[in-house]
Write an enzyme that holds these catalytic residues in place. Structure first.
Site, PDB file in Angstrom:
ATOM      1  N   GLY A 136      -0.624  -1.457  -2.185  1.00 10.27           N
ATOM      2  CA  GLY A 136      -1.920  -1.263  -1.534  1.00 10.27           C
ATOM      3  C   GLY A 136      -2.735  -0.152  -2.162  1.00 10.27           C
ATOM      4  CB  SER A 139      -1.427  -1.458  -9.311  1.00  5.95           C
ATOM      5  OG  SER A 139      -0.970  -2.598  -8.628  1.00  5.95           O
ATOM      6  CG  ASP A 184      -9.274  -3.089  -3.805  1.00  6.14           C
ATOM      7  OD1 ASP A 184      -9.610  -2.356  -2.858  1.00  6.14           O
ATOM      8  OD2 ASP A 184      -8.431  -3.985  -3.710  1.00  6.14           O
TER       9      ASP A 184
END
Ligand code: GLA
Length: 404
Positions: A136, A139, A184
């Site tokens: 989480g 990556s 992200d």
């Protein structure tokens, strides 16, 4: 080596390590090193794909990619230290997803460049990472954005504005088959050290909000658990949010108000109602959290984190026993022990819990939580947790390596 934009030991040692590994593997110096951080999301869980408000912060765990123009034109050779695997791509052939899966994050980004008509030279790339995978901490987005950085440097074409994170998100959708939101890739690209990034996923606007690192720190506790269902459940949550919007005639759940939700009780089944409730309230909580942080009202800010976790557990149902136990442990340590608040971060069903803590007590908090959790789980067949005090990090960057 021109390293003036870097001032953190861990980034420098990671960069030096990837250069040394590249030289050993490819027998030449790299031309560039591309570095992209991982991230935690402080609040705004599962709202990015609903056009919502999120508050990620990049942390000092990184993907490092060293790259140099290869001898063979049109051939890309990629090696991953973590996976201990290499793959080769012929840039003249159509790109499609392939095995092993980790290669798709790179393939997808290469495809994004080629499909925009950007010419890529033959290239050797070596990937190293300090971001635990599947925990989480993003990556995957970090690998995508670092890959995009190397390809920009090698091609001489810089992607403008939001194009880089969007290309990377598309790579994840189409090549890794994960229907992620934009949080992200945006945070990995645009993060600023000592800041949280308030991202409005509806219009993609950004506000950098200072994080008071003098008084506060973030403890990250990795449960090391990853439940099988995580990927399919994530896709199901996204689908169900989209179907609720369609039912209510909205563009996205971001348009949903409390009034409208109340009126639509008859139109939604019980579970859909809970999902929608989470989204509406979580967007409000993100703004409240930012307000409290700006006013140094850390107690209230911490409460927002606990509330966010409770909502993700009960209404959105993406938590799991291990994450709940860690958040409960944070509550037990409480204000006297220096913990202000805690919640799961990322997609859920395992991975990490973040804790907002008083800086001077941060390492004690990590040790206590991890030790207690591992002790209480000693007889259970679950992985041992680990933890660290995360420092904020700068967004992705590429360094040109000096010749000789
Ligand atoms: C994953 C996804 C993000 C976001 C979070 C949940 O990290 O990649 O886009 O949806 O889950 O907040």
């Amino acid at each position: 080596m021109n390293a003036d934009i870097l001032n953190k030991g861990c980034v420098e040692s990671g960069r030096d390590a990837v250069i040394a590994k590249f030289e050993k593997r490819f027998n030449c110096n790299p031309d560039f090193v591309s570095i992209a951080p991982g991230r935690v999301n402080l609040i705004g869980g599962h709202v990015d794909y609903n056009g919502g408000l999120v508050l990620p912060m990049a942390v000092d765990r990184h993907t490092f990619i060293a790259g140099a123009k290869g001898e063979e034109a049109g051939i890309l050779t990629v090696h991953s230290i973590r996976e201990n695997e290499s793959f080769v791509v012929d840039l003249a052939c159509p790109m499609s997803p392939a095995q092993p899966n980790w290669t798709n994050y790179v393939r997808g980004v290469v495809h994004g460049f080629l499909s925009r008509g950007i010419e890529l030279p033959g290239l050797n790339m070596l990937i190293d990472s300090t971001i635990p995978s599947g925990s989480g901490l993003s990556s995957s987005a970090s690998l995508e954005v670092a890959t995009a950085g190397i390809l920009e440097a090698a091609s001489g074409v810089m992607l403008k504005g939001n194009e880089k994170p969007k290309l990377c998100q598309q790579a994840e959708h189409e090549f890794a088959n994960v229907p992620c939101g934009i949080m992200d890739q945006f945070s990995v690209t645009f993060a600023k050290r000592e800041h949280m990034l308030l991202l409005d996923c509806r219009d993609e606007s950004i506000e950098q909000v200072a994080f008071d690192h003098e008084h506060l720190a973030l403890a990250v506790i990795n449960s090391q658990v990853r439940h099988e269902l995580s990927q399919s459940e994530y896709a199901m949550r996204r689908e169900s949010c989209e179907s609720i919007s369609t039912t209510l005639g909205l563009e996205s759940l971001r348009e949903l108000t409390w009034n409208r939700l109340e009126q639509s009780r008859g139109q939604l089944d019980e579970l859909s109602f809970l999902r929608a409730e989470h989204v509406v309230r979580e967007n409000e909580r993100t703004l409240e959290f930012v307000h409290y942080m700006k006013n140094a009202d850390w107690f209230q800010a911490g409460e927002m984190l606990y509330q966010s976790h409770a909502s993700l557990r009960e209404k959105f149902q993406v938590s799991c026993a291990e994450l709940d136990e860690l958040v409960d442990a944070a509550r037990q340590v409480g204000l006297t022990g220096g913990v202000l608040g805690a919640r799961m971060t990322g997609a859920g069903f395992g991975g990490c819990v973040i804790m907002l803590v008083e800086r001077e007590k941060a390492s004690d908090v990590v040790s206590k939580i991890v030790e207690d959790y591992n002790r209480s789980g000693a007889t259970l067949s679950r992985p041992r947790a680990s933890g660290f005090v995360a420092e904020s990090a700068e967004g992705a960057q590429v360094i040109k390596c000096a010749v000789g």
